[in-house]
Design a protein around this motif. Structure first.
Motif: not given
Length: 291
Positions: A162-191
């Motif tokens: 009964g798990l809504r596979i697509t919705l759960i995976a898309v949410g995980a993908f968005a969270l993953s992208a958000a943390v990666t974006g923060v890392a990119g912001a920090l990398a830009a202001h360190q480099l």
């Protein structure tokens, strides 16, 4: 603390953030080949806000996370309903499109890049890591975390439960992208300077290797992989022209000898040498054959 040691700690911390962000997507069994694009989106979004509008870096990081999350949700919605092969292709193509668009966008310097960013500190980097780690500790103990693991181990069984596979995976993908974006912001202001080349296929491969080396069962395995692979080129500088080849050979060796990574439980039985995504796909093929 010497500037050199501080620089090393900053680089290791940013890579740990990248690994933790990527792990969120991988925890559902979805392997992306385009996370370097989310890193680029976060880096350029934060740099535009700090350089052109005078925003403080912490606030720019939040916006970078939001923009990256939206991009991740859109790409995830298009790609995550498809097979692993198509997911890999779509995310890789998306990364190349982002690279081309940035290279042609004069507002952010085009191929020459942006320069003049600053402000990344150890407090910001390791404070961000602490926030993400606390979130992941809560996530892995929650019903949502169990759903991630269920999808990773057997998507068909998770769907039947009964798990809504697509919705759960898309949410995980968005969270993953958000943390990666923060890392990119920090990398830009360190480099201090960023160009589109910094977010190419080589960076995408490194992000994947962080998780593969440490293991995808536990998020601290991904963090360990990032620490190890961050220190190798720093302290083994004689490998400077060869370390990507070494990483490739390491990847092949891990897939053969220890597919669960440095931290992870080996599966029992005849399939113990294969990672969970391979076992799941094998079970799916067997069901289709029987059907």
């Amino acid at each position: 603390m010497s500037p050199y040691i501080e620089s090393v700690l900053l680089q290791v911390g940013i890579n740990v953030l990248l690994a933790l962000g990527y792990w969120i997507a991988v925890s559902t069994g979805k392997y992306s080949f385009g996370h370097a694009a989310f890193m680029a989106i976060g880096a350029y979004s934060a740099s535009i806000l700090t350089l052109n509008f005078g925003w403080p870096l912490p606030l720019a990081m939040l916006v970078a996370a939001l923009v990256s999350a939206v991009a991740g949700a859109v790409i995830g919605w298009m790609a995550l309903r498809l097979s692993l092969l198509y997911l890999a292709i779509i995310t890789f193509v998306f990364a190349q499109l982002v690279d081309i668009l940035i290279s042609e966008w004069d507002y952010v310097g085009g191929a020459a890049g942006m320069l003049g960013m600053s402000g990344t500190t150890l407090g910001l980097v390791y404070g961000s890591i602490a926030v993400v780690v606390v979130f992941l500790l809560l996530l892995t103990r929650s019903r949502l975390g169990l759903a991630y693991a269920a999808i990773r181990e057997d998507e068909q069984a998770a769907m039947a439960s009964g798990l809504r596979i697509t919705l759960i995976a898309v949410g995980a993908f968005a969270l993953s992208a958000a943390v990666t974006g923060v890392a990119g912001a920090l990398a830009a202001h360190q480099l201090l300077i960023i160009t589109p080349d910094l977010f190419g296929p080589q960076q995408a491969l490194l992000i994947i290797l962080y998780c593969v080396l440490g293991g995808v069962q536990y998020f601290w395995g991904a963090a360990l992989g990032a620490i190890v692979l961050s220190l190798v080129p720093i302290y083994l500088d004689w490998l400077s022209d060869w370390y990507m080849i070494v990483y490739g050979l390491l990847f092949v060796a891990l897939m053969i000898l220890r597919p669960q990574g440095l931290i992870g439980r080996a599966a029992v039985g005849s399939n113990r040498r294969w990672p969970s995504w391979h076992r799941a796909s094998t079970r799916n093929r067997e069901r289709e054959t029987v059907g």
